[in-house]
Design an enzyme around this catalytic site. Structure first.
Site, PDB file in Angstrom:
ATOM      1  N   GLU A 192       0.836  -1.210   0.000  1.00  0.00           N
ATOM      2  CA  GLU A 192       0.000   0.000   0.000  1.00  0.00           C
ATOM      3  C   GLU A 192       0.872   1.261   0.000  1.00  0.00           C
ATOM      4  OE1 GLU A 192      -2.910  -0.464   3.152  1.00  0.00           O
ATOM      5  OE2 GLU A 192      -4.159  -1.690   1.851  1.00  0.00           O
TER       6      GLU A 192
ATOM      7  N   GLU B 180      -5.350  -8.418  -1.368  1.00  0.00           N
ATOM      8  CA  GLU B 180      -6.051  -8.279  -0.085  1.00  0.00           C
ATOM      9  C   GLU B 180      -7.506  -7.965  -0.356  1.00  0.00           C
ATOM     10  OE1 GLU B 180      -4.620  -5.680   3.015  1.00  0.00           O
ATOM     11  OE2 GLU B 180      -2.528  -6.061   2.460  1.00  0.00           O
TER      12      GLU B 180
HETATM   13  C1  BG6 Z   1      -4.476  -3.184   4.665  1.00  0.00           C
HETATM   14  C2  BG6 Z   1      -3.131  -3.630   5.165  1.00  0.00           C
HETATM   15  O1  BG6 Z   1      -4.472  -1.796   4.719  1.00  0.00           O
HETATM   16  O2  BG6 Z   1      -5.585  -3.488   5.405  1.00  0.00           O
HETATM   17  C3  BG6 Z   1      -3.155  -4.774   6.146  1.00  0.00           C
HETATM   18  O3  BG6 Z   1      -2.253  -3.917   4.100  1.00  0.00           O
HETATM   19  C4  BG6 Z   1      -4.319  -4.594   7.085  1.00  0.00           C
HETATM   20  O4  BG6 Z   1      -1.927  -4.844   6.795  1.00  0.00           O
HETATM   21  C5  BG6 Z   1      -5.600  -4.589   6.276  1.00  0.00           C
HETATM   22  O5  BG6 Z   1      -4.377  -5.530   8.095  1.00  0.00           O
HETATM   23  C6  BG6 Z   1      -6.862  -4.497   7.102  1.00  0.00           C
HETATM   24  O6  BG6 Z   1      -6.783  -3.419   7.994  1.00  0.00           O
HETATM   25  P1  BG6 Z   1      -7.037  -3.644   9.550  1.00  0.00           P
HETATM   26  O7  BG6 Z   1      -6.770  -2.365  10.189  1.00  0.00           O
HETATM   27  O8  BG6 Z   1      -8.451  -4.103   9.678  1.00  0.00           O
HETATM   28  O9  BG6 Z   1      -6.078  -4.706   9.952  1.00  0.00           O
END
Ligand code: BG6
Length: 467
Positions: free
Chosen positions: A173, A362
């Protein structure tokens, strides 16, 4: 859904070292910026002292339990597992001449374990952390020398794992540094825009150097970038809203433009000028940037809206970005708006713009789970979320978009990045640990575990179009 996903589609899941491994000082590991934020990205930056314990210090103890976890991923049929290498296991302070052998050996063991099951690693070089030593001594990415330290690290791991890892990503990111500069580029949160863009420039140059090194050292490998795919819609069809939306989408597409095309897009000149931002870019930097990525990867959780009159609306915070809520969408328990169609739209936007293969690295739903008296966890909400997003991925493939794979976020419960919570669970596999760090760390299959296994085994044919 039959037949939409290509035959060698890389199904799997994604985790990150600092959110799963724990063992934060084991085998010579140095402190990373993540270790200094025990409350997560939006928590305070705290100096660590011996015996201090943030939840990430143990996390889900993947450092020791990875054989069991990889076996569970294999049971679901994973073709691919995305994780990151903790830079501080390899170069504990960041500026050493020689790497830490014990750290290198850990990832050898991990990749060998994955190979037993034909699970391909997809490795992020830097996921939301860097050696704190580089922050202390050089001011993080604000200093040009960090480019060389990163290149040394990247070359070291490419050489070491070139026969084991064929898919790489540079910075997780990369666009989030605009919103969380300490996590992204090791700068204090109150840094001004010129300092942040200068550090970002150094990181973009470092990313291009890693791409070049990967092409030299792992010729049959592929290396991509990684964007937070925060696609924005205009709140209304008012031309001012549309223009502001284009501007805000360019805030993050800028990173992809540089990494995929090899130069700064024209619109940034005006942006820098009008915002009084000065960035030192050398001729050599410009030459280096021409080494472009092989594919685009991105995260996608939610979309948001933009208005030219922001003072009239309340914004809601996603993991990193503040957005105006879309009145047509429902939200998760954490207020993230759920928009499967947005994923199809985003895939098309990125493919139209870059004509490079795309990898969704993701996507997932953070939710509270309940363990029933019989031990089962019936996470239909997670199944529905993932199903509906994957249906839209199939649509995008049908639109002609080249999609290499899909790694859902947090296939096993892990520590959340934004607030370091365990109770915000993403996994197909439950981990017995709460926000205070209590629990046996025992792993347990959720209902979604069996659902995802069927999706992978049927190559997407078991997905249900619920529209
Ligand atoms: C993304 C990141 O922004 O979102 C992850 O690359 C992160 O590391 C994921 O865990 C979800 O965000 P959160 O705050 O719910 O863990």
């Amino acid at each position: 859904m039959n037949g939409k996903f290509p035959q060698h589609f890389l199904w799997g899941g994604a985790v990150a070292a600092n959110q799963v491994e724990g063992a934060y000082q084991a085998d010579g590991k140095g402190l990373s910026t993540s270790d200094l934020q025990p409350q997560g990205i939006f928590g305070a930056i705290t100096p660590r002292t011996a015996g201090d314990s943030g939840i990430k210090d143990v996390a889900i103890d993947f450092y020791h339990r990875y054989p069991e976890d990889i076996a569970l991923f294999a049971e679901m049929g994973f073709k691919c597992l995305r994780t990151s290498i903790a830079w501080t296991r390899i170069f504990p302070q960041g500026d050493e001449e020689t790497p830490n052998e014990a750290g290198l050996a850990f990832y050898d063991r991990l990749f060998d374990e994955m190979a037993k099951y034909d699970i391909q690693p997809l490795i992020t070089l830097s996921h939301y952390e860097m050696p704190y030593g580089l922050v202390k001594r050089y001011g993080g990415w604000g200093d040009r020398r960090t480019i060389d330290f990163f290149e040394r690290y990247a070359r070291t791991v490419f050489e070491r794992y070139k026969h084991k890892v064929k898919h790489w990503l540079t910075f997780n990111e990369i666009n989030m540094s605009l919103h969380a500069p300490f996590t992204g580029v090791g700068l204090p949160p109150e840094s001004d825009k010129s300092a942040i863009y200068q550090a970002i420039h150094h990181q973009l140059v470092a990313s291009a150097k890693a791409v070049k090194a990967c092409h030299e050292i792992v010729p049959e490998g592929k290396i991509g970038n990684m964007l937070l795919g925060g696609i924005l819609y205009p709140l209304s069809c008012k031309p001012e809203d549309l223009l502001e939306t284009q501007r805000q989408n360019r805030d993050w597409l800028f990173f992809g433009d540089v990494q995929a095309r090899g130069y700064y897009p024209a619109y940034m000149q005006r942006f820098f000028r009008e915002n009084g931002i000065e960035v030192a870019i050398t001729e050599e930097d410009r030459r280096t940037l021409r080494e472009t990525i092989d594919f685009i990867s991105f995260s996608y959780y939610m979309s948001g809206c933009v208005t030219a009159d922001p003072e009239q609306y309340e914004t809601a915070r996603g993991n990193i970005l503040d957005m105006v809520p879309n009145p047509h969408l429902a939200s998760s328990e954490w207020g993230w708006q759920i928009d499967p169609i947005g994923l199809r739209y985003l895939l098309n936007v990125l493919y139209d713009r870059y004509q490079k293969p795309l990898f969704i690295v993701e996507n997932g739903l953070g939710a509270k789970d309940r363990v029933e008296a019989d031990g089962s966890i019936n996470d239909d909400y997670r199944i529905n979320y993932l199903n509906d997003h994957l249906v839209q991925v199939a649509e995008a493939i049908d639109d002609g978009v080249e999609v290499m794979g899909y790694t859902s976020w947090g296939p096993i419960d892990l520590v959340s990045a934004s607030k370091a919570e365990m109770s915000k669970r993403y996994g197909f596999i439950h981990v017995d640990r709460d926000d205070a760090g209590n629990g046996s760390l025992e792993r347990r299959r959720k209902k979604s575990f069996y659902w995802y296994r069927d999706v992978i085994h049927s190559n997407g044919a078991s997905l249900k179009d619920r529209r």
